[in-house]
Design a protein around this motif. Structure first.
Motif, PDB file in Angstrom:
ATOM      1  N   SER A 256      -3.330  -3.843 -25.383  1.00  0.00           N
ATOM      2  CA  SER A 256      -2.676  -4.945 -24.685  1.00  0.00           C
ATOM      3  C   SER A 256      -1.682  -4.453 -23.640  1.00  0.00           C
ATOM      4  N   ALA A 257      -1.106  -3.271 -23.844  1.00  0.00           N
ATOM      5  CA  ALA A 257      -0.094  -2.762 -22.918  1.00  0.00           C
ATOM      6  C   ALA A 257      -0.641  -2.657 -21.496  1.00  0.00           C
ATOM      7  N   SER A 258      -1.853  -2.118 -21.367  1.00  0.00           N
ATOM      8  CA  SER A 258      -2.461  -1.999 -20.039  1.00  0.00           C
ATOM      9  C   SER A 258      -2.749  -3.364 -19.442  1.00  0.00           C
ATOM     10  N   GLY A 259      -3.259  -4.284 -20.268  1.00  0.00           N
ATOM     11  CA  GLY A 259      -3.588  -5.616 -19.770  1.00  0.00           C
ATOM     12  C   GLY A 259      -2.372  -6.376 -19.298  1.00  0.00           C
ATOM     13  N   LEU A 260      -1.276  -6.324 -20.070  1.00  0.00           N
ATOM     14  CA  LEU A 260      -0.058  -7.027 -19.680  1.00  0.00           C
ATOM     15  C   LEU A 260       0.549  -6.434 -18.416  1.00  0.00           C
ATOM     16  N   ALA A 261       0.547  -5.111 -18.315  1.00  0.00           N
ATOM     17  CA  ALA A 261       1.058  -4.466 -17.104  1.00  0.00           C
ATOM     18  C   ALA A 261       0.220  -4.846 -15.895  1.00  0.00           C
ATOM     19  N   ASN A 262      -1.086  -4.946 -16.107  1.00  0.00           N
ATOM     20  CA  ASN A 262      -1.989  -5.322 -15.020  1.00  0.00           C
ATOM     21  C   ASN A 262      -1.697  -6.723 -14.516  1.00  0.00           C
ATOM     22  N   ILE A 263      -1.489  -7.655 -15.442  1.00  0.00           N
ATOM     23  CA  ILE A 263      -1.172  -9.033 -15.066  1.00  0.00           C
ATOM     24  C   ILE A 263       0.122  -9.087 -14.252  1.00  0.00           C
ATOM     25  N   PHE A 264       1.106  -8.282 -14.649  1.00  0.00           N
ATOM     26  CA  PHE A 264       2.399  -8.272 -13.968  1.00  0.00           C
ATOM     27  C   PHE A 264       2.304  -7.677 -12.565  1.00  0.00           C
ATOM     28  N   ALA A 265       1.553  -6.582 -12.431  1.00  0.00           N
ATOM     29  CA  ALA A 265       1.584  -5.815 -11.187  1.00  0.00           C
ATOM     30  C   ALA A 265       0.578  -6.256 -10.139  1.00  0.00           C
ATOM     31  N   ALA A 266      -0.581  -6.776 -10.553  1.00  0.00           N
ATOM     32  CA  ALA A 266      -1.659  -7.037  -9.596  1.00  0.00           C
ATOM     33  C   ALA A 266      -1.277  -7.993  -8.464  1.00  0.00           C
ATOM     34  N   PRO A 267      -0.653  -9.155  -8.731  1.00  0.00           N
ATOM     35  CA  PRO A 267      -0.293 -10.033  -7.604  1.00  0.00           C
ATOM     36  C   PRO A 267       0.652  -9.363  -6.613  1.00  0.00           C
ATOM     37  N   ARG A 268       1.558  -8.552  -7.121  1.00  0.00           N
ATOM     38  CA  ARG A 268       2.506  -7.860  -6.244  1.00  0.00           C
ATOM     39  C   ARG A 268       1.806  -6.801  -5.394  1.00  0.00           C
ATOM     40  N   LEU A 269       0.898  -6.062  -6.006  1.00  0.00           N
ATOM     41  CA  LEU A 269       0.144  -5.082  -5.225  1.00  0.00           C
ATOM     42  C   LEU A 269      -0.808  -5.771  -4.252  1.00  0.00           C
ATOM     43  N   GLY A 270      -1.285  -6.968  -4.621  1.00  0.00           N
ATOM     44  CA  GLY A 270      -2.120  -7.740  -3.698  1.00  0.00           C
ATOM     45  C   GLY A 270      -1.342  -8.137  -2.455  1.00  0.00           C
ATOM     46  N   LYS A 271      -0.105  -8.599  -2.643  1.00  0.00           N
ATOM     47  CA  LYS A 271       0.748  -8.947  -1.497  1.00  0.00           C
ATOM     48  C   LYS A 271       1.039  -7.701  -0.653  1.00  0.00           C
ATOM     49  N   LEU A 272       1.237  -6.582  -1.339  1.00  0.00           N
ATOM     50  CA  LEU A 272       1.467  -5.325  -0.615  1.00  0.00           C
ATOM     51  C   LEU A 272       0.240  -4.942   0.204  1.00  0.00           C
ATOM     52  N   SER A 273      -0.945  -5.184  -0.341  1.00  0.00           N
ATOM     53  CA  SER A 273      -2.186  -4.915   0.402  1.00  0.00           C
ATOM     54  C   SER A 273      -2.276  -5.774   1.647  1.00  0.00           C
ATOM     55  N   ASP A 274      -1.869  -7.046   1.540  1.00  0.00           N
ATOM     56  CA  ASP A 274      -1.862  -7.927   2.712  1.00  0.00           C
ATOM     57  C   ASP A 274      -0.929  -7.404   3.792  1.00  0.00           C
ATOM     58  N   ARG A 275       0.146  -6.743   3.353  1.00  0.00           N
ATOM     59  CA  ARG A 275       1.166  -6.312   4.302  1.00  0.00           C
ATOM     60  C   ARG A 275       0.867  -4.948   4.932  1.00  0.00           C
ATOM     61  N   ILE A 276       0.433  -3.971   4.132  1.00  0.00           N
ATOM     62  CA  ILE A 276       0.278  -2.617   4.663  1.00  0.00           C
ATOM     63  C   ILE A 276      -1.179  -2.165   4.735  1.00  0.00           C
ATOM     64  N   GLY A 277      -2.098  -2.897   4.104  1.00  0.00           N
ATOM     65  CA  GLY A 277      -3.511  -2.515   4.129  1.00  0.00           C
ATOM     66  C   GLY A 277      -4.011  -2.144   2.741  1.00  0.00           C
ATOM     67  N   ALA A 278      -5.143  -2.703   2.359  1.00  0.00           N
ATOM     68  CA  ALA A 278      -5.699  -2.464   1.023  1.00  0.00           C
ATOM     69  C   ALA A 278      -6.111  -1.005   0.830  1.00  0.00           C
ATOM     70  N   HIS A 279      -6.528  -0.337   1.907  1.00  0.00           N
ATOM     71  CA  HIS A 279      -6.979   1.055   1.781  1.00  0.00           C
ATOM     72  C   HIS A 279      -5.836   1.978   1.352  1.00  0.00           C
ATOM     73  N   LYS A 280      -4.613   1.669   1.790  1.00  0.00           N
ATOM     74  CA  LYS A 280      -3.460   2.491   1.403  1.00  0.00           C
ATOM     75  C   LYS A 280      -3.113   2.277  -0.066  1.00  0.00           C
ATOM     76  N   VAL A 281      -3.136   1.015  -0.501  1.00  0.00           N
ATOM     77  CA  VAL A 281      -2.836   0.713  -1.901  1.00  0.00           C
ATOM     78  C   VAL A 281      -3.903   1.315  -2.810  1.00  0.00           C
ATOM     79  N   MET A 282      -5.169   1.240  -2.415  1.00  0.00           N
ATOM     80  CA  MET A 282      -6.253   1.765  -3.230  1.00  0.00           C
ATOM     81  C   MET A 282      -6.130   3.274  -3.403  1.00  0.00           C
ATOM     82  N   LEU A 283      -5.882   3.990  -2.323  1.00  0.00           N
ATOM     83  CA  LEU A 283      -5.782   5.446  -2.404  1.00  0.00           C
ATOM     84  C   LEU A 283      -4.624   5.860  -3.307  1.00  0.00           C
ATOM     85  N   ALA A 284      -3.457   5.234  -3.118  1.00  0.00           N
ATOM     86  CA  ALA A 284      -2.300   5.581  -3.943  1.00  0.00           C
ATOM     87  C   ALA A 284      -2.554   5.246  -5.414  1.00  0.00           C
TER      88      ALA A 284
END
Length: 406
Positions: A256-284
């Motif tokens: 559950s630890a991975s799943g809960l962390a995923n729920i918390f972080a994914a929308p924020r990383l999605g917004k970051l992808s909109d701002r700086i580019g999905a390719h940068k977020v994916m590589l990191a």
């Protein structure tokens, strides 16, 4: 509330339940097969592997077919078909009177899946560019969290209520998803291409063929990595705890630890992808996830593994959304469903391959080697993504910026 946001909420719930339905069988499957009259332990293991894996293999075959149907007939009909079909089939598993009926129903479950493909296609095509990353990232948390929490849910219900109740509970949830989809999802669908295209014609419409193939392969590798430790995690925790009690509970919390962390972080990383580019977020995300797998091979206590799995969940939250965002960006809208269907096929094959790989590596070399091999696989993939995706898209982004300035 905007239509895309309302559809996102309903699709999130449906994909979450579907993820549970696809994975909740894992902890109860061997016990249920024994309950159905199979006593030989070796035969139980063989049938468990067949019953678990056949759903994902068949889903990989049929996912592009349902993606094609979504492009032809609309995404909402596919959502209704998949949710109602899975509710009936999984519910019927609770009435299975022998193992062969169970395997047949698992095969049928793989045939009628396609909820995730239709959801991803609908959100990708309905959401405006400004919110696409956030929407797809939020949606991705549903299937990942459902898949990670599914074994815990299945194990808890099986232990406290009964093994057959696992299937009845999941079937009921999927029926709720069907009703919610019927009542609240709104789609204004107009088929853009009236002709029935052959595969060669569809492939001809893909403008970035090499990049699309790299993204498919990357999604396959990412899914292998995320599911490679699933078959051995409980055994590893038992090894770390020295035979102490509550192994199932600790394993459930670790899952559950991975799943809960995923729920918390994914929308924020999605917004970051909109701002700086999905390719940068994916590589990191790929690089950091690869690094986080390696120390998991050297932990000495379950709490250390829980912390690393939580951190991994924060990082992996940027992987699947980034792939979907980039696929949406480079795919013409009239074939979006079919392209996402192939992407989902790569994911289903990755789930099966990851489970097999983790079990075989653990059997041949030892439990700790699974984490090291998975980390190395992700780091190699990060180098490939940098060479084939990051550099190309970064150059295109820079050229676009220069053009806008001129």
């Amino acid at each position: 509330m905007p239509i895309w946001k309302r559809n996102l909420i309903v699709c999130w719930f449906g994909m979450f339940v579907t993820g549970i339905g696809m994975s909740q069988l894992a902890p109860v499957l061997p016990l249920f097969i024994q309950h159905l009259g199979i006593e030989d332990k070796a035969y139980v293991s063989q049938l468990s592997g067949l019953a678990f894996g056949i759903t994902f293999i068949v889903s990989a075959i049929f996912s592009p077919i349902w993606g094609h149907a979504a492009d032809r007939f609309g995404r909402k009909p596919m959502l209704l078909r998949a949710s109602l079909g899975m509710a009936i089939v999984i519910g019927c598993m609770g009435f299975a009177h022998n193992v062969y009926v169970l395997i047949g129903l698992r095969l049928l479950q793989g045939v009628i899946t396609g909820y995730g493909t239709a959801c991803t296609t609908m959100i990708a095509t309905q959401t405006d560019k400004e919110h696409a990353g956030y929407a797809l990232a939020t949606l991705s948390t549903a299937s990942i969290a459902g898949s990670l929490l599914g074994p815990t849910v299945g194990g808890f219900i099986g232990e406290n209520l009964g093994m057959r109740d696992v299937f009845f509970f999941t079937g009921a949830l999927l029926f709720v998803a069907f009703v919610a989809t019927a009542l609240f999802v709104r789609e204004s669908f107009e088929r853009e291409d009236k002709r029935v295209l052959r595969f060669k014609e569809i492939w001809g419409l893909v403008p970035e063929k090499s990049l699309t193939l790299v993204l498919f392969a990357t999604f396959f590798v990412l899914t292998i990595a995320l599911y490679s430790v699933e078959p051995i995690l409980t055994v590893y925790i038992k090894h770390l705890s020295g035979g102490a009690g509550h192994v199932a509970l600790i394993a459930g919390i670790t899952f559950s630890a991975s799943g809960l962390a995923n729920i918390f972080a994914a929308p924020r990383l999605g917004k970051l992808s909109d701002r700086i580019g999905a390719h940068k977020v994916m590589l990191a995300s790929i690089a950091v996830a690869g690094l986080l797998f390696i120390p998991q091979a050297f932990v000495t206590a379950p709490w250390q593994l829980m912390i690393l799995r939580f951190l991994l969940g924060l990082t992996s939250a940027g992987l699947t959304p980034a792939v979907n965002i980039l696929l949406k960006k480079i795919t013409p809208q009239q074939i979006t469903g079919r392209v996402f269907g192939f992407s989902m096929s790569a994911g289903y094959l990755g789930v099966f391959a990851g489970s097999v790989l983790g079990g075989q590596v653990a059997a041949w070399f030892g439990l700790r080697y699974v984490f090291g091999l998975t980390g190395a696989l992700l780091l190699i993939n990060a180098v490939w993504v940098y060479a084939k995706v990051y550099r190309k898209l970064a150059t295109q982004q820079a050229d676009a910026t220069v053009g806008a300035v001129k």
